[in-house]
Motif scaffolding. Structure first.
Motif, PDB file in Angstrom:
ATOM      1  N   UNK A  38      40.562  41.830  40.863  1.00 52.49           N
ATOM      2  CA  UNK A  38      39.905  41.395  42.333  1.00 52.49           C
ATOM      3  C   UNK A  38      39.405  41.717  42.890  1.00 52.49           C
ATOM      4  N   UNK A  39      37.878  41.486  43.307  1.00 54.53           N
ATOM      5  CA  UNK A  39      37.858  42.379  44.469  1.00 54.53           C
ATOM      6  C   UNK A  39      38.613  42.233  45.773  1.00 54.53           C
ATOM      7  N   UNK A  40      39.134  41.902  46.105  1.00 51.61           N
ATOM      8  CA  UNK A  40      39.721  41.539  47.197  1.00 51.61           C
ATOM      9  C   UNK A  40      39.009  41.023  48.118  1.00 51.61           C
ATOM     10  N   UNK A  41      37.775  40.146  48.271  1.00 55.76           N
ATOM     11  CA  UNK A  41      37.324  39.884  49.225  1.00 55.76           C
ATOM     12  C   UNK A  41      38.271  38.810  50.210  1.00 55.76           C
ATOM     13  N   UNK A  42      37.406  38.696  51.587  1.00 58.06           N
ATOM     14  CA  UNK A  42      38.834  37.869  52.321  1.00 58.06           C
ATOM     15  C   UNK A  42      38.801  36.450  51.985  1.00 58.06           C
ATOM     16  N   UNK A  43      38.971  35.960  50.894  1.00 57.12           N
ATOM     17  CA  UNK A  43      38.414  34.332  51.008  1.00 57.12           C
ATOM     18  C   UNK A  43      39.967  34.218  49.688  1.00 57.12           C
ATOM     19  N   UNK A  44      40.042  32.513  49.902  1.00 54.78           N
ATOM     20  CA  UNK A  44      40.947  32.779  48.650  1.00 54.78           C
ATOM     21  C   UNK A  44      40.345  31.629  47.374  1.00 54.78           C
ATOM     22  N   UNK A  45      40.840  31.641  46.502  1.00 52.35           N
ATOM     23  CA  UNK A  45      40.412  31.306  45.137  1.00 52.35           C
ATOM     24  C   UNK A  45      39.497  32.589  44.142  1.00 52.35           C
ATOM     25  N   UNK A  46      39.504  33.989  44.196  1.00 51.73           N
ATOM     26  CA  UNK A  46      39.207  34.534  43.658  1.00 51.73           C
ATOM     27  C   UNK A  46      40.198  34.467  42.472  1.00 51.73           C
ATOM     28  N   UNK A  47      39.220  34.685  41.266  1.00 55.99           N
ATOM     29  CA  UNK A  47      39.315  34.567  40.102  1.00 55.99           C
ATOM     30  C   UNK A  47      39.900  36.099  39.642  1.00 55.99           C
ATOM     31  N   UNK A  48      41.405  35.986  38.698  1.00 55.25           N
ATOM     32  CA  UNK A  48      41.700  37.801  38.105  1.00 55.25           C
ATOM     33  C   UNK A  48      40.431  37.740  37.039  1.00 55.25           C
ATOM     34  N   UNK A  49      40.462  38.937  36.776  1.00 52.52           N
ATOM     35  CA  UNK A  49      39.217  39.589  35.758  1.00 52.52           C
ATOM     36  C   UNK A  49      40.832  38.864  34.542  1.00 52.52           C
ATOM     37  N   UNK A  50      39.635  38.760  33.185  1.00 46.44           N
ATOM     38  CA  UNK A  50      40.459  38.872  31.952  1.00 46.44           C
ATOM     39  C   UNK A  50      39.675  39.986  31.121  1.00 46.44           C
ATOM     40  N   UNK A  51      40.722  41.098  31.292  1.00 45.58           N
ATOM     41  CA  UNK A  51      39.755  42.080  30.282  1.00 45.58           C
ATOM     42  C   UNK A  51      41.071  42.480  28.958  1.00 45.58           C
ATOM     43  N   UNK A  52      40.627  42.439  27.396  1.00 40.27           N
ATOM     44  CA  UNK A  52      41.569  43.243  27.001  1.00 40.27           C
ATOM     45  C   UNK A  52      41.803  44.322  27.083  1.00 40.27           C
TER      46      UNK A  52
END
Length: 706
Positions: free
Chosen positions: A401-415
């Motif tokens: 994740x980018x770490x932006x100061x907001x709740x709810x950022x999705x975590x990338x899913x890369x194989x």
């Protein structure tokens, strides 16, 4: 008598003595409470007028501001209205209750005056100490007016006789739905933020409620039992964001226009400042309504932050940059793509060009977004170095994740090759944006790093936290210590992105006023486990001006609908949204415009008529030196001098030569109805009423526009 017997006898006497003392204490308490008289009244009668209880005083929630200090979210007080009918003496109650009923019926209109009066009498008869008198909460202005009513009137000598206002704070957004999902909302019951910035900064915004014991006096006044710090609410802190309301409006209106055109399910636009990572706009629209596309679009889901999806061809930039870093490809390298389809292992790779591309360069593979071309380039190098390819994706900051100061950022899913789901075809699918899930914000941040000469900057949406104007915390832009790629790779990648707009899939959005660099993306959506033709996630990510990047923009539209599937690709659906937003930003941000050449001041014309103060300002800004010598509403004469326009009270003003926007208030403020004629839109060339005549008897005027 033994020692043991003596001890037991003494213990028994002590036990009996304690029982007697306890009975005496209980008896005394009963006597004081029910039988003792003090100043003519029993104590229990005196306690009936005193109510001790715990109470909570809510703190004022902090405000949320835009980058120019415009108010985005604030709390406004509203009040529930009630009456304690037991407080007023009998004479006052009988005299004023009918008047109160009449006033309440006029304001709330849910009961008649007699019904309100009867409700108050019934509550007094049954000694109910709180009677709700509201069908809704009243505003602060209504409360101020009601404090002059019977039972609510307050002065230095007269206290309210039972009227009660219970305050509540409701969240108010001055710009309505604008950026509402980014700002967030509050839980109606708890008052806590449940999404967006309201939830992300809940503790800072909420402040600290006051909780303690209060004494409710007979006149309804609440008095703290102890005047300690717990009885003083601590107000919430204010957030100062990076959102620009002008850019946010540009993003939302442009996105809505194209979503309605294509009857799409949802869409997002993000505008980021290249060097700082500051988010200037984050628009998220979702359609709610019928499946046929007749629903309305609202800000309800933050697709930009949490909407993970396969990015499609916008991911080809990462694949091409990995190849460039390994020097496995160069822009002029020939690639024999061949026809529109290619079978490889268990998969069929398809290009959008029906006749195929034949032999083209690596630069053209990227510009024309050839899936086959990217596959061939990857196969020649990374199929024996699959771990190395995944390492580059980590270096590009695409796996976290980018770490932006907001709740709810999705975590990338890369194989990666360690996963059980990894297959022999995974690296091909990944090379052009499938078998992975990323959010729009994560893809935008990657492109922004390319625009920023390889420097990865964390997205930023809150700049400062303040309390009563004093700075509490400041957030500075964060730049990763290492660039995502070499200078040479970034230079070539930028040229490829410019080529997409100059020669490739986004040629339709090329602008004559500024250069655009970017990449289109069209990902087929998975329905019931299979890719469905005609169901796409269309996107465009780019930056401008390409020669000196200032803003990076992502535009994405999910599931657009159209009669021709070829018209659903990113270049036809999402790229025009980018161009619409970029055009408006470019027109607004004059710092991106080239400096104008200074002309001769005497050659620049001034308005022929207008308000002298406005003409002064225009003349000073442009250095014209042709300012009116009189004040008020003025007009030029034939010899070029200025003269005042008559605007005397009771007379028809002279509006000839004035712009319509100036003429209308002059006439309408004097009670004249204005009608327009002529094909012009600018200045008034004639008016039907002669200037200077009496207004009396004249109610309408016709203006002719030039």
């Amino acid at each position: 008598m033994t020692i043991k017997q003596d001890f037991l006898e003494r213990a028994t006497h002590l036990y009996l003595g304690l029982i007697v003392v306890a009975l005496l204490i209980v008896g005394r308490l009963v006597y004081v409470q029910f039988f003792q008289v003090y100043k003519g009244k029993h104590w229990i009668e005196r306690l009936e007028g005193v109510k001790i209880r715990r109470d909570t005083l809510r703190a004022m929630r902090g405000n949320i501001y835009a980058v120019d200090n415009s108010l985005l979210a604030t709390s406004i007080p509203t009040y529930e209205v009630g009456l304690d009918p037991t407080i007023a003496d009998s004479a006052y109650f009988a005299q004023k209750v009918d008047s109160l009923g009449l006033l309440l019926s006029k304001v709330f209109k849910d009961h008649t005056a007699d019904e309100y009066a009867d409700m108050a009498r019934d509550a007094r008869t049954h000694k109910r100490q709180f009677l709700p008198l509201y069908s809704r909460r009243v505003t602060y202005d209504e409360r101020q007016a009601m404090r002059k009513w019977p039972f609510f009137r307050r002065s230095a000598k007269v206290l309210p006789r039972g009227g009660v206002f219970r305050p509540y704070y409701e969240r108010y957004h001055p710009f309505g739905e604008m950026a509402k999902r980014t700002l967030g909302e509050l839980n109606a019951e708890t008052g806590k933020g449940q999404m967006g910035l309201e939830a992300s900064f809940q503790k800072r915004l909420a402040g600290k409620n006051a909780v303690g014991l209060i004494e409710v006096l007979s006149n309804g006044i609440k008095k703290p039992v102890d005047d300690g710090p717990d009885m003083k609410p601590e107000p919430g802190m204010d957030l100062y964001t990076t959102i620009d309301v002008n850019y946010q409006d540009m993003a939302e209106s442009s996105l809505r226009q194209y979503m309605e055109k294509f009857q799409a399910d949802n869409g997002t636009v993000i505008v980021m400042e290249v060097q700082t990572g500051e988010i200037r706009a984050m628009a998220n629209l979702t359609r709610f309504g019928k499946p046929d596309g007749s629903g309305q679009y609202y800000e309800r889901i933050n697709h930009a932050l949490a909407g993970k999806t396969a990015p499609g061809s916008t991911f080809k930039l990462a694949s091409m940059m990995a190849l460039l870093e390994e020097k496995a490809v160069w822009p002029s390298k020939p690639v024999h793509v061949g026809g529109p389809q290619m079978r490889w292992k268990s998969m069929v790779i398809t290009d959008t060009k029906r006749l195929g591309h034949g032999t083209i360069t690596a630069q053209q593979v990227f510009e024309k977004s050839s899936n086959i071309g990217v596959h061939l380039l990857m196969k020649d190098y990374f199929y024996t170095r699959q771990d190395l390819y995944c390492q580059y994706l980590r270096r590009f900051h695409l796996t976290e994740p980018t770490g932006i100061h907001m709740l709810g950022e999705g975590k990338p899913l890369i194989r990666n090759p360690d996963w059980k789901e990894w297959s022999k075809t995974s690296i091909t699918y990944m090379s052009y944006g499938y078998e992975m899930l990323l959010t729009p914000l994560q893809m935008l941040t990657f492109y922004n790093a390319v625009a920023n000469d390889g420097k990865w900057v964390r997205p930023m949406i809150v700049k400062q936290i303040r309390l009563a104007g004093e700075l509490v915390e400041s957030f500075e832009p964060y730049t990763a210590p290492e660039p995502i790629a070499s200078k040479e790779t970034i230079r070539i990648a930028k040229k490829m992105l410019e080529g997409v707009v100059e020669h490739g899939t986004a040629k339709s959005i090329e602008s004559p006023y500024y250069r655009i660099a970017g990449k289109t993306g069209t990902a087929q959506k998975v329905v019931a486990g299979k890719h469905r033709a005609g169901s796409y996630y269309s996107s465009f990510i780019g930056y401008f001006p390409a020669n000196k990047p200032k803003y990076t923009i992502l535009a994405a539209i999910d599931n657009p609908r159209f009669s021709n599937n070829d018209s659903l690709y990113g270049g036809k659906v999402a790229a025009p949204v980018f161009r619409a937003v970029a055009d408006r930003i470019h027109a607004y941000d004059i710092r991106m415009h080239p400096a104008l050449k200074q002309g001769k001041a005497q050659d620049a014309p001034l308005p022929k008529a207008g308000y002298a103060e406005d003409i002064h300002l225009i003349s000073q800004e442009l250095g014209l030196g042709k300012e009116p010598s009189v004040e008020g509403w003025v007009r030029t004469t034939e010899n070029g001098s200025w003269k005042s326009l008559p605007t005397r009270e009771g007379k028809v003003p002279d509006v000839r030569g004035l712009p319509l926007r100036d003429a209308l208030p002059l006439l309408e403020n004097r009670g004249l109805r204005v009608a327009l004629q002529g094909n012009g839109r600018g200045r008034v060339s004639a008016q039907s009423l002669e200037p200077g005549i009496d207004l009396k008897g004249n109610r309408g005027v016709v203006l002719t526009l030039e």
